[in-house]
Scaffold this motif. Structure first.
Motif, PDB file in Angstrom:
ATOM      1  N   MET A  12       0.608  -1.210   0.060  1.00 34.39           N
ATOM      2  CA  MET A  12      -0.194  -0.002   0.014  1.00 34.39           C
ATOM      3  C   MET A  12       0.785   1.050   0.230  1.00 34.39           C
ATOM      4  SD  MET A  12      -3.131  -1.290  -0.070  1.00 34.39           S
ATOM      5  CE  MET A  12      -3.850   0.384   0.214  1.00 34.39           C
ATOM      6  N   LYS A  34      -2.117   5.402  -7.561  1.00 35.30           N
ATOM      7  CA  LYS A  34      -1.318   5.168  -6.172  1.00 35.30           C
ATOM      8  C   LYS A  34      -2.615   4.143  -5.564  1.00 35.30           C
ATOM      9  CE  LYS A  34       0.887   7.409  -2.501  1.00 35.30           C
ATOM     10  NZ  LYS A  34       1.294   8.768  -1.857  1.00 35.30           N
ATOM     11  N   LEU A  35      -1.680   3.453  -4.981  1.00 37.20           N
ATOM     12  CA  LEU A  35      -2.381   2.037  -4.378  1.00 37.20           C
ATOM     13  C   LEU A  35      -2.903   2.664  -3.026  1.00 37.20           C
ATOM     14  CD1 LEU A  35      -2.965  -0.497  -5.128  1.00 37.20           C
ATOM     15  CD2 LEU A  35      -1.045  -1.667  -4.216  1.00 37.20           C
ATOM     16  N   GLY A  36      -4.184   2.779  -3.066  1.00 33.71           N
ATOM     17  CA  GLY A  36      -4.604   3.342  -1.668  1.00 33.71           C
ATOM     18  C   GLY A  36      -5.773   2.425  -1.147  1.00 33.71           C
ATOM     19  N   ASP A  37      -6.247   1.435  -1.888  1.00 35.76           N
ATOM     20  CA  ASP A  37      -7.263   0.494  -1.431  1.00 35.76           C
ATOM     21  C   ASP A  37      -6.868  -0.844  -1.527  1.00 35.76           C
ATOM     22  OD1 ASP A  37      -9.711  -1.029  -1.420  1.00 35.76           O
ATOM     23  OD2 ASP A  37     -10.622   0.628  -2.465  1.00 35.76           O
ATOM     24  N   LYS A  38      -7.045  -1.653  -0.276  1.00 31.10           N
ATOM     25  CA  LYS A  38      -6.477  -2.956  -0.068  1.00 31.10           C
ATOM     26  C   LYS A  38      -7.212  -3.868  -1.033  1.00 31.10           C
ATOM     27  CE  LYS A  38      -5.212  -2.647   4.638  1.00 31.10           C
ATOM     28  NZ  LYS A  38      -5.445  -3.216   6.374  1.00 31.10           N
ATOM     29  N   LYS A  39      -8.448  -3.660  -1.503  1.00 30.55           N
ATOM     30  CA  LYS A  39      -9.135  -4.270  -2.735  1.00 30.55           C
ATOM     31  C   LYS A  39      -8.255  -4.319  -4.000  1.00 30.55           C
ATOM     32  CE  LYS A  39     -14.023  -3.971  -0.623  1.00 30.55           C
ATOM     33  NZ  LYS A  39     -15.401  -3.377  -0.940  1.00 30.55           N
ATOM     34  N   ASP A  40      -7.851  -3.228  -4.115  1.00 31.21           N
ATOM     35  CA  ASP A  40      -6.957  -2.945  -5.331  1.00 31.21           C
ATOM     36  C   ASP A  40      -5.806  -3.992  -5.303  1.00 31.21           C
ATOM     37  OD1 ASP A  40      -8.849  -1.168  -6.554  1.00 31.21           O
ATOM     38  OD2 ASP A  40      -7.798   0.515  -6.053  1.00 31.21           O
ATOM     39  N   ARG A 217     -13.664   0.933 -14.844  1.00 33.00           N
ATOM     40  CA  ARG A 217     -13.123  -0.243 -14.043  1.00 33.00           C
ATOM     41  C   ARG A 217     -14.049  -1.294 -13.985  1.00 33.00           C
ATOM     42  NH1 ARG A 217     -10.751  -0.629  -8.134  1.00 33.00           N
ATOM     43  NH2 ARG A 217     -10.668  -2.979  -7.629  1.00 33.00           N
ATOM     44  N   THR A 219     -15.854  -4.309 -12.036  1.00 34.07           N
ATOM     45  CA  THR A 219     -15.612  -5.276 -10.847  1.00 34.07           C
ATOM     46  C   THR A 219     -15.177  -6.697 -10.938  1.00 34.07           C
ATOM     47  OG1 THR A 219     -17.861  -6.063 -10.821  1.00 34.07           O
ATOM     48  CG2 THR A 219     -17.633  -4.066 -10.036  1.00 34.07           C
TER      49      THR A 219
END
Length: 405
Positions: A12, A34-40, A217, A219
Motif C-alpha cells: 500500500m 497510487k495504491l490506496g485501497d486494499k481491494k485493489d 473499471r 468489478t
C-alpha cells in the motif's frame, strides 16, 4: 525512479506506473494510480499480472531488497528479444505495394465486418453458424494477406467501441494467416488458422454488452464474466457443424499462457497446441494496438517492445519471434524520425532486414514543413532511423497525409 517489481512485492502507498501485461488480464481501466485501497492490492495480486512498474518519486519504494529491473535494462532486454528476429525475410510469393492493395483491402474490410456482425448475431440468437460463408471469407482474407498483409491489417486497426469486437476478429484472422505463412504453413493448415482467428471471440456474444463495453473499471464479478467468453464460445462452436478442432482449441485456449497462469484451464506450455500459442500472440497484439472504449492503443512498435518484456511467461518464444518477423520490428503505420530530420511512415518491410523497412518520407522536423513525399528503402540509403515517434506529439493525420493508417 521507475522500478519493475513482482506483484508479490507490492505494498500500500506505492504508485503503480504501469501494469506489465495486457489490460485483458486485469480489471483496472487505469494503468497508473497510487495504491490506496486494499481491494485493489488484492485484485492485482490475484490477476494475471505478474510484474508492475512503480514510480518511487510518487509513492513508496520497495520495503526490502528485491530483484529490480531498471527501465534501461528492461528496454535493453526487450530490444535483444526483438533483434533475434532480424534475420533475412523469406518471401516466396508475388506481392503488390501497399497502395495497390489498399482499395481492395478497404472493400474486404467492410465486407468482412458485416459478415462477422451477421455471424455473431446468429450466435447470439443460438443459431448455427454459416460455416460455408465464413470459409469463403477466410479465403479472401488469405488472398489479401498474400498480396500485401499490411493493407488489411492497417485498415482493421481503425476500430471504434461499436465495431471493436467484429474487426478484432477480422484482424486476428489476418494475423493468424500471416503468422502461419511465416512459420511455413500452407493449404488446409493455413485455412484452419484463419477460421480459428475469425471465430476465436464468438463467445463474447454471450457476455452482456454493458459489461463487454464498460468504459470504467470492471468489478471482480464483471471481470469473471468477461473471462467466461472463451468457454462460452467453445460451446457455441461445438454445437455448430463443420467447425474443426483447431478453431475449437483456439477459441477455448487463446487466453492461456505458457507458464500456466492463463484461463480457463491454466494450461502450461506442454499442454498448449501450436495454434493456441499463435492465437495468444495475435489476439494480444491486436488488442493492445487498438483503441478501446476505456484506453488508447499502443503504437505497433511500442506494443512489440512490451510483448517482448512479457514473453517469458506469457508467450511461446519461437512463436513470438516468428510474429515479429511477420509484422516487422517497425510495423506498417509506424511513424519514424530519421537522422536527416525527416519524418517517415512505414509502408512495407524490406526483404533485406527487419531493421530497415520501406518508408514514405513526408515532413521535415528541422524546417517544420511538409516536403515532397518519397518512398525510401532504408536498406538502400545512408539515412538511418533515429527514433519511433508518437503521432499525437506531432499532431499529424498520417492516414490523410500519406494514405497509410
Amino acid at each position: 525512479m521507475r522500478k519493475k517489481i513482482s506483484v508479490h512485492d507490492i505494498r500500500m502507498g506505492m504508485y503503480i506506473d504501469e501494469l506489465c501485461g495486457s489490460w485483458m488480464d486485469h480489471p483496472f481501466w487505469k494503468t497508473s494510480f497510487k495504491l490506496g485501497d486494499k481491494k485493489d492490492l488484492a485484485a492485482l495480486q490475484q490477476s494475471g499480472i505478474r510484474e508492475v512498474w512503480i514510480d518511487t518519486s510518487k509513492g513508496l519504494d520497495v520495503a526490502s531488497p528485491v530483484q529490480e529491473v531498471s527501465a534501461e535494462e528492461a528496454e535493453r532486454q526487450a530490444q535483444a528479444v526483438l533483434l533475434q528476429a532480424t534475420t533475412q525475410l523469406q518471401k516466396t510469393e508475388e506481392r503488390v505495394s501497399l497502395e495497390q492493395e489498399l482499395e481492395r483491402a478497404q472493400k474486404l474490410r467492410d465486407k468482412a465486418k458485416q459478415a462477422v456482425i451477421s455471424m455473431f448475431e446468429e450466435a447470439r440468437m443460438g443459431k448455427a453458424l454459416p460455416i460455408g460463408e465464413i470459409s469463403t471469407l477466410v479465403d479472401e482474407i488469405s488472398q489479401s494477406v498474400s498480396r500485401n498483409s499490411g493493407a488489411l491489417l492497417n485498415l482493421v486497426k481503425l476500430k471504434n467501441k461499436d465495431d471493436y469486437t467484429y474487426l478484432h476478429s477480422v484482424a486476428v484472422c489476418a494475423l493468424m494467416i500471416a503468422l502461419g505463412k511465416q512459420m511455413g504453413m500452407e493449404g488446409d493448415a493455413l485455412k484452419s488458422l484463419g477460421m480459428a482467428g475469425l471465430l476465436h471471440d464468438v463467445g463474447k456474444m454471450a457476455v452482456p454488452q454493458d459489461v463487454l463495453n464498460k468504459p470504467g473499471r470492471l468489478t471482480e464479478q464483471e471481470f469473471e464474466i468477461i473471462k467466461t467468453h472463451s468457454t462460452r464460445g467453445w460451446e457455441m462452436l461445438k454445437a455448430s457443424s463443420g467447425v474443426d478442432e483447431v478453431a475449437l482449441d483456439v477459441c477455448l485456449h487463446h487466453h492461456e499462457r505458457v507458464d500456466g497462469t492463463g484461463y480457463p484451464d491454466r494450461l502450461s506450455a506442454p499442454a498448449l497446441s501450436m495454434a493456441a500459442r499463435m492465437g495468444a500472440v495475435c489476439d494480444v497484439y491486436d488488442a493492445i494496438t487498438s483503441n478501446r472504449c476505456y484506453k488508447s492503443g499502443w503504437a505497433p512498435a511500442e506494443a512489440l517492445r512490451k510483448m517482448a518484456e512479457w514473453q517469458d511467461g506469457h508467450f511461446d518464444q519461437a512463436v513470438f519471434q516468428a510474429f515479429v518477423k511477420t509484422v516487422g520490428i517497425y510495423p506498417v503505420g509506424t511513424l519514424l524520425k530519421l537522422k536527416s530530420g525527416r519524418l517517415a511512415v512505414v509502408t512495407d518491410q524490406s526483404n533485406r532486414s527487419l531493421l530497415k523497412p520501406i518508408v514514405k518520407v513526408f515532413f521535415s522536423s528541422r524546417s517544420n514543413a511538409f516536403i515532397a513525399m518519397e518512398l525510401v528503402d532504408m536498406s538502400r540509403t545512408q539515412d538511418v532511423i533515429e527514433s519511433v515517434e508518437d503521432v499525437a506529439k506531432w499532431g499529424l493525420d498520417i492516414r490523410k497525409i500519406t494514405g497509410v493508417c
